[in-house]
Motif scaffolding. Structure first.
Motif, PDB file in Angstrom:
ATOM      1  N   ALA A 111      60.691  22.009  -0.641  1.00  0.00           N
ATOM      2  CA  ALA A 111      61.753  21.737   0.323  1.00  0.00           C
ATOM      3  C   ALA A 111      61.250  20.823   1.432  1.00  0.00           C
ATOM      4  CB  ALA A 111      62.276  23.048   0.910  1.00  0.00           C
ATOM      5  N   ILE A 112      60.036  21.080   1.900  1.00  0.00           N
ATOM      6  CA  ILE A 112      59.434  20.227   2.936  1.00  0.00           C
ATOM      7  C   ILE A 112      59.191  18.822   2.380  1.00  0.00           C
ATOM      8  CG2 ILE A 112      57.368  19.899   4.343  1.00  0.00           C
ATOM      9  CD1 ILE A 112      57.195  22.988   4.515  1.00  0.00           C
ATOM     10  N   GLU A 113      58.737  18.740   1.150  1.00  0.00           N
ATOM     11  CA  GLU A 113      58.434  17.444   0.543  1.00  0.00           C
ATOM     12  C   GLU A 113      59.689  16.613   0.324  1.00  0.00           C
ATOM     13  OE1 GLU A 113      56.611  15.662  -3.674  1.00  0.00           O
ATOM     14  OE2 GLU A 113      56.324  17.773  -3.131  1.00  0.00           O
ATOM     15  N   HIS A 114      60.778  17.247  -0.138  1.00  0.00           N
ATOM     16  CA  HIS A 114      61.975  16.493  -0.535  1.00  0.00           C
ATOM     17  C   HIS A 114      63.123  16.574   0.466  1.00  0.00           C
ATOM     18  CE1 HIS A 114      60.335  15.583  -4.477  1.00  0.00           C
ATOM     19  NE2 HIS A 114      60.018  16.847  -4.631  1.00  0.00           N
ATOM     20  N   GLY A 115      62.998  17.444   1.468  1.00  0.00           N
ATOM     21  CA  GLY A 115      64.024  17.472   2.493  1.00  0.00           C
ATOM     22  C   GLY A 115      65.280  18.231   2.141  1.00  0.00           C
ATOM     23  N   PHE A 116      65.185  19.332   1.382  1.00  0.00           N
ATOM     24  CA  PHE A 116      66.342  20.196   1.145  1.00  0.00           C
ATOM     25  C   PHE A 116      66.066  21.572   1.748  1.00  0.00           C
ATOM     26  CE2 PHE A 116      63.716  20.610  -2.723  1.00  0.00           C
ATOM     27  CZ  PHE A 116      63.558  21.978  -2.813  1.00  0.00           C
ATOM     28  N   LEU A 117      67.087  22.410   1.836  1.00  0.00           N
ATOM     29  CA  LEU A 117      66.957  23.768   2.363  1.00  0.00           C
ATOM     30  C   LEU A 117      66.835  24.742   1.202  1.00  0.00           C
ATOM     31  CD1 LEU A 117      67.110  25.695   4.843  1.00  0.00           C
ATOM     32  CD2 LEU A 117      69.589  25.763   4.488  1.00  0.00           C
ATOM     33  N   ALA A 118      65.759  25.523   1.165  1.00  0.00           N
ATOM     34  CA  ALA A 118      65.574  26.552   0.136  1.00  0.00           C
ATOM     35  C   ALA A 118      66.017  27.902   0.709  1.00  0.00           C
ATOM     36  CB  ALA A 118      64.122  26.622  -0.306  1.00  0.00           C
ATOM     37  N   VAL A 119      66.759  28.672  -0.095  1.00  0.00           N
ATOM     38  CA  VAL A 119      67.282  29.976   0.347  1.00  0.00           C
ATOM     39  C   VAL A 119      66.807  31.041  -0.630  1.00  0.00           C
ATOM     40  CG1 VAL A 119      69.336  31.292   0.960  1.00  0.00           C
ATOM     41  CG2 VAL A 119      69.322  28.803   1.246  1.00  0.00           C
ATOM     42  N   PHE A 120      66.196  32.107  -0.099  1.00  0.00           N
ATOM     43  CA  PHE A 120      65.631  33.172  -0.923  1.00  0.00           C
ATOM     44  C   PHE A 120      66.314  34.499  -0.550  1.00  0.00           C
ATOM     45  CE2 PHE A 120      62.385  29.970  -0.092  1.00  0.00           C
ATOM     46  CZ  PHE A 120      61.979  29.629  -1.378  1.00  0.00           C
ATOM     47  N   PRO A 121      67.409  34.859  -1.209  1.00  0.00           N
ATOM     48  CA  PRO A 121      68.086  36.128  -0.906  1.00  0.00           C
ATOM     49  C   PRO A 121      67.314  37.318  -1.493  1.00  0.00           C
ATOM     50  CG  PRO A 121      69.567  34.513  -1.954  1.00  0.00           C
ATOM     51  CD  PRO A 121      68.166  34.042  -2.172  1.00  0.00           C
ATOM     52  N   ASP A 122      67.505  38.476  -0.900  1.00  0.00           N
ATOM     53  CA  ASP A 122      66.919  39.727  -1.399  1.00  0.00           C
ATOM     54  C   ASP A 122      68.009  40.603  -2.001  1.00  0.00           C
ATOM     55  OD1 ASP A 122      64.014  39.910  -0.878  1.00  0.00           O
ATOM     56  OD2 ASP A 122      64.623  39.502   1.190  1.00  0.00           O
ATOM     57  N   ALA A 123      67.759  41.127  -3.227  1.00  0.00           N
ATOM     58  CA  ALA A 123      68.685  42.078  -3.842  1.00  0.00           C
ATOM     59  C   ALA A 123      68.475  43.460  -3.232  1.00  0.00           C
ATOM     60  CB  ALA A 123      68.457  42.144  -5.350  1.00  0.00           C
ATOM     61  N   ILE A 124      69.511  44.293  -3.300  1.00  0.00           N
ATOM     62  CA  ILE A 124      69.381  45.680  -2.847  1.00  0.00           C
ATOM     63  C   ILE A 124      68.550  46.431  -3.880  1.00  0.00           C
ATOM     64  CG2 ILE A 124      70.629  47.811  -2.357  1.00  0.00           C
ATOM     65  CD1 ILE A 124      72.939  46.095  -1.355  1.00  0.00           C
ATOM     66  N   SER A 125      67.464  47.064  -3.419  1.00  0.00           N
ATOM     67  CA  SER A 125      66.539  47.820  -4.284  1.00  0.00           C
ATOM     68  C   SER A 125      65.943  46.934  -5.377  1.00  0.00           C
ATOM     69  CB  SER A 125      67.238  49.030  -4.918  1.00  0.00           C
ATOM     70  OG  SER A 125      67.753  49.893  -3.915  1.00  0.00           O
ATOM     71  N   GLY A 126      65.910  45.623  -5.155  1.00  0.00           N
ATOM     72  CA  GLY A 126      65.244  44.708  -6.082  1.00  0.00           C
ATOM     73  C   GLY A 126      66.005  44.398  -7.349  1.00  0.00           C
ATOM     74  N   VAL A 127      67.300  44.789  -7.455  1.00  0.00           N
ATOM     75  CA  VAL A 127      68.061  44.585  -8.695  1.00  0.00           C
ATOM     76  C   VAL A 127      69.373  43.872  -8.372  1.00  0.00           C
ATOM     77  CG1 VAL A 127      69.135  45.669 -10.702  1.00  0.00           C
ATOM     78  CG2 VAL A 127      67.060  46.651  -9.714  1.00  0.00           C
ATOM     79  N   TRP A 128      69.655  42.786  -9.111  1.00  0.00           N
ATOM     80  CA  TRP A 128      70.886  42.026  -8.899  1.00  0.00           C
ATOM     81  C   TRP A 128      72.032  42.578  -9.754  1.00  0.00           C
ATOM     82  CZ3 TRP A 128      70.954  38.967  -4.899  1.00  0.00           C
ATOM     83  CH2 TRP A 128      69.753  38.385  -4.455  1.00  0.00           C
ATOM     84  N   ASP A 129      73.254  42.504  -9.231  1.00  0.00           N
ATOM     85  CA  ASP A 129      74.456  42.815 -10.016  1.00  0.00           C
ATOM     86  C   ASP A 129      74.751  41.606 -10.891  1.00  0.00           C
ATOM     87  OD1 ASP A 129      74.834  45.294  -8.850  1.00  0.00           O
ATOM     88  OD2 ASP A 129      76.064  44.488  -7.221  1.00  0.00           O
TER      89      ASP A 129
END
Length: 799
Positions: free
Chosen positions: A78-96
């Protein structure tokens, strides 16, 4: 130029204090629940530009945001290419991840709410949002492809499969007639040795079969009527990697990394860098279709065109905005006058928003408001400039002397204006021969510190990446620190900025308000020796320096003299471009006017020297590149049978040729002082059969040729004639008046020179060893002196 200050109303904004890199936990409320996420910030939060692209990165089961960042390295990218990276967290580590599950919508809602929050906080580009994820996160990416394709543009699941939750896909969704269905690009990456539960590689036999290629065929069948890939489309791009194409529009591909298990592919475990390939798939480094790419590029210290010809900028600054009063023509008529000098470029002064209580209407100051620059105004300026075969350099003057962060990247900053849809759409259509000067002198500093240089570097890096993300590929011109005067910032950070720029297409502009110390000027003074040393430093750096403003004086409530003849000579020696400030100002009393009327025939004083009379003037050193001038490269000029004839009589040259009115619309007589770079001298329209032109060039050697413009718009050229005129071989002296060094040119080697006062006393004697020499004068008092050469006595004034 910092002398003309503009009042700018800025909106205040409050930013968080996060710096560049991975943030700590952030929280939003979605569906009544606190949800956590982290951001990979490409810039410090205080200078975050609007319009950034966004990549969501989803962790696997039991993982978290910090872990998936460490695995994928997306924050560094993201720093190299100029975009925004987003890292969401799942509840209890598991996605629906079950598609259409009626009791499992919270995670989809979470991501949609998070997108809205990012739009509000950072003004992200809502049309450039992408999603990738690993394993459990990849399965969730597939769910988003089905349920959030209205928000997310493209998807790159890694080592994960679509989970249908027992529903009939085609009945519930996978039908092109279904109003909820959206065709989406998918890049599915998987290790062929992955046998983890529910994530096994979807093509175990390496043969086309619509059920084994699940889930790709579920998207490709309704998108492009293919249930699997065609064996002929397999692309072995890297050893140990197979790329199978299901659809071309939208692109749907399966990448099989041979032998790799359930892990994220990178260069340490395979020949495939999944992170880099995903960034390429999302086209974060590509120009959008339909955008005209720039024909200008920087190579080392030189600006070049697509014919690979060096372009040394020689031109002027034009204050169009100051004549944009009600009924004014924005100085459009002055481009033709400037073109008569042979200039190859014009730096056009623009503003986006300011008003005057009074404006100058050409003869007097009257009440009124200067119009803001619109896309329509801008297009008229571009057409007028390009129509005269000159390169337009656009600069925003609103930010003169404003702190650089907000001036460049603030919500009301220069970059936001260049990225404004109507302005951007216009300029992207004209950027084949266009230079954008991001902002005029966005730095009010006098004493430059290391911390300020670092801050200015970071602000410009942000601006560059934002402009490239907006689709601009043309050269971007950056002004130096200290009201543009400082060249050392570029010596320290120029190479880093070029490396930061994805297209490596920058020009570094220094404004040469470097007055002589003897004038008492309080600013960036320099002796002739210091000026010479600064030029040597810039040349040694091999960086693309240009001088966006060159003037005769530094105006700080007094006219502090600048040794511009020396600067012009050094610029020619080192092949640096320059642009005179300015063609004319807002009154005839402006000390920096080249011409008060704006007409070529009224050039006077330093304006006449810079435009035509000096051997280093625009007229004698400017070159319009062949591609811009003729539409073809100079290396492949088509030659006609047309013959140009020349006769020299009494220090004048008579040029003649036999015209052809049947298939020729006009003849352009072109002139060169070096036999390589030609500019138009005179144009003769068709209708005359016998042409004859008299010229009087004050140069010992001049070259002429004819450009024949035919009625079918094809171009051909005549022979070249060379004129050797002994009338203009006499020695020349400049500058005059002079302060420290008198330059004598057109000498014979071994010629004796004498300087004496008006009473006949010889003060200096010397013998020349070159055709051009300098005579040091610091010891002489102010007054009138005489220089005797072999055949002539010259009078000069010592200041």
């Amino acid at each position: 130029m910092y002398k003309l200050m503009i009042t700018l109303v800025m909106l205040s904004m409050v930013f968080c204090s996060s710096g560049q890199g991975l943030t700590s936990n952030r929280t939003i409320v979605s569906g009544g629940t606190n949800r956590n996420y982290k951001l990979g910030l490409p810039f410090a939060e205080s200078v975050m530009p609007p319009g950034l692209s966004v990549i969501f990165v989803f962790h696997g089961q039991g993982g978290n945001s910090a872990g998936i960042n460490a695995t994928t390295n997306f924050t560094a990218k993201a720093i190299e290419h100029g975009f925004l990276a987003v890292f969401p967290d799942a509840i209890s580590g598991v996605w629906d991840k079950n598609v259409f599950s009626p009791d499992a919508t919270d995670d989809v809602l979470f991501i949609k709410d998070l997108i809205t929050a990012l739009e509000n906080q950072y003004a992200i580009n809502s049309n450039k949002i992408y999603a990738t994820g690993f394993s459990d996160g990849a399965a969730f990416v597939y769910r988003l492809a089905a349920e959030a394709a209205d928000k997310i543009k493209a998807f790159a699941p890694v080592a994960g499969l679509l989970q249908l939750n027992g529903y009939n896909w085609f009945a519930n969704y996978g039908n092109a007639a279904n109003p909820g269905f959206r065709k989406v690009p998918i890049l599915h990456i998987h290790g062929t040795g992955d046998n983890a539960t529910a994530t096994a590689y979807p093509d175990p036999g390496n043969t086309p079969n619509d059920w084994t290629e699940y889930p790709l065929y579920l998207f490709s069948y309704p998108s492009c009527n293919t249930a699997t890939y065609n064996a002929a489309t397999v692309d072995n791009i890297v050893s140990g990697v197979r790329v199978m194409t299901f659809c071309s529009t939208p692109v749907i591909k399966l990448v099989g990394v041979q032998g790799l298990g359930h892990t994220w592919p990178n260069t340490s475990n395979s020949n495939y860098d999944a992170t880099a390939q995903i960034i390429n798939f999302f086209e974060l480094n590509k120009i959008s279709a339909g955008i005209q790419p720039s024909l200008l590029h920087v190579d080392g210290k030189y600006l070049k065109d697509d014919c690979n010809e060096n372009i040394i900028l020689r031109g002027v600054n034009l204050g169009s905005i100051y004549y944009a009063y009600s009924g004014g023509d924005w100085e459009l008529s002055k481009f033709e006058e400037i073109a008569k000098t042979g200039a190859n470029s014009v730096r056009i002064v623009l503003t986006k928003q300011y008003t005057y209580t009074y404006v100058y209407n050409g003869t007097a100051w009257v009440p009124g408001v200067i119009n803001n620059t619109t896309a329509a105004n801008l297009e008229a300026l571009l057409q007028a400039c390009l129509g005269k075969k000159m390169i337009p350099i656009l600069e925003l003057h609103d930010y003169t002397g404003q702190p650089s962060d907000n001036a460049l990247n603030g919500a009301n900053g220069a970059v936001a204006w260049w990225a404004r849809p109507d302005i951007k759409d216009l300029l992207l259509r004209y950027q084949n021969y266009l230079i954008i000067n991001l902002a005029n002198e966005p730095s009010p500093s006098v004493n430059i510190s290391a911390a300020e240089k670092l801050s200015y570097y970071q602000a410009n890096k942000t601006a560059i990446l934002t402009m490239r993300n907006a689709g601009y590929t043309c050269p971007l011109m950056i002004d130096g620190l200290h009201w543009g005067k400082d060249h050392t910032f570029f010596l320290d950070y120029g190479a880093a900025l070029l490396n930061d720029d994805p297209v490596h297409n920058l020009l570094f502009s220094v404004h040469l308000y470097w007055p002589k110390p003897s004038s008492g000027a309080p600013w960036w003074t320099a002796t002739d020796a210091e000026v010479t040393n600064r030029f040597s430093q810039m040349d040694a750096s091999n960086l693309p320096f240009v001088f966006g403003e060159l003037a005769a004086y530094d105006v700080q409530s007094a006219n502090y003299e600048i040794n511009y003849p020396l600067i012009m000579e050094l610029s020619q020696q080192y092949e640096f471009g320059w642009l005179v400030w300015w063609w004319r100002g807002t009154s005839n009393a402006n000390a920096l006017n080249m011409t008060n009327s704006g007409n070529y025939n009224d050039l006077f004083g330093h304006g006449l020297v810079m435009a035509t009379s000096s051997p280093y003037s625009i007229a004698k050193t400017s070159y319009i590149p062949g591609k811009l001038n003729n539409g073809i490269c100079n290396t492949v000029l088509p030659i006609s049978e047309l013959q140009l004839h020349a006769l020299t009589q009494n220090c004048a040259t008579i040029l003649s040729w036999q015209g052809n009115t049947s298939h020729v619309s006009s003849y352009h007589l072109e002139r060169s002082y070096n036999g390589v770079r030609y500019n138009t001298y005179e144009i003769n329209e068709g209708g005359i059969v016998n042409y004859k032109i008299k010229t009087e060039d004050q140069a010992s050697t001049v070259y002429y040729r004819l450009k024949e413009i035919r009625k079918d718009n094809t171009v051909k050229f005549s022979n070249v004639v060379t004129i050797h005129n002994t009338c203009f071989n006499q020695p020349k002296i400049y500058p005059n008046p002079v302060s420290d060094y008198l330059i004598v040119d057109n000498l014979s080697i071994g010629e004796k020179l004498e300087v004496f006062d008006i009473y006949g006393k010889v003060l200096i004697k010397m013998t020349t060893s070159n055709k051009k020499t300098q005579i040091k004068l610091p010891g002489l008092a102010k007054g009138i002196y005489l220089l005797k050469t072999k055949n002539t006595v010259h009078k000069f004034i010592k200041m």
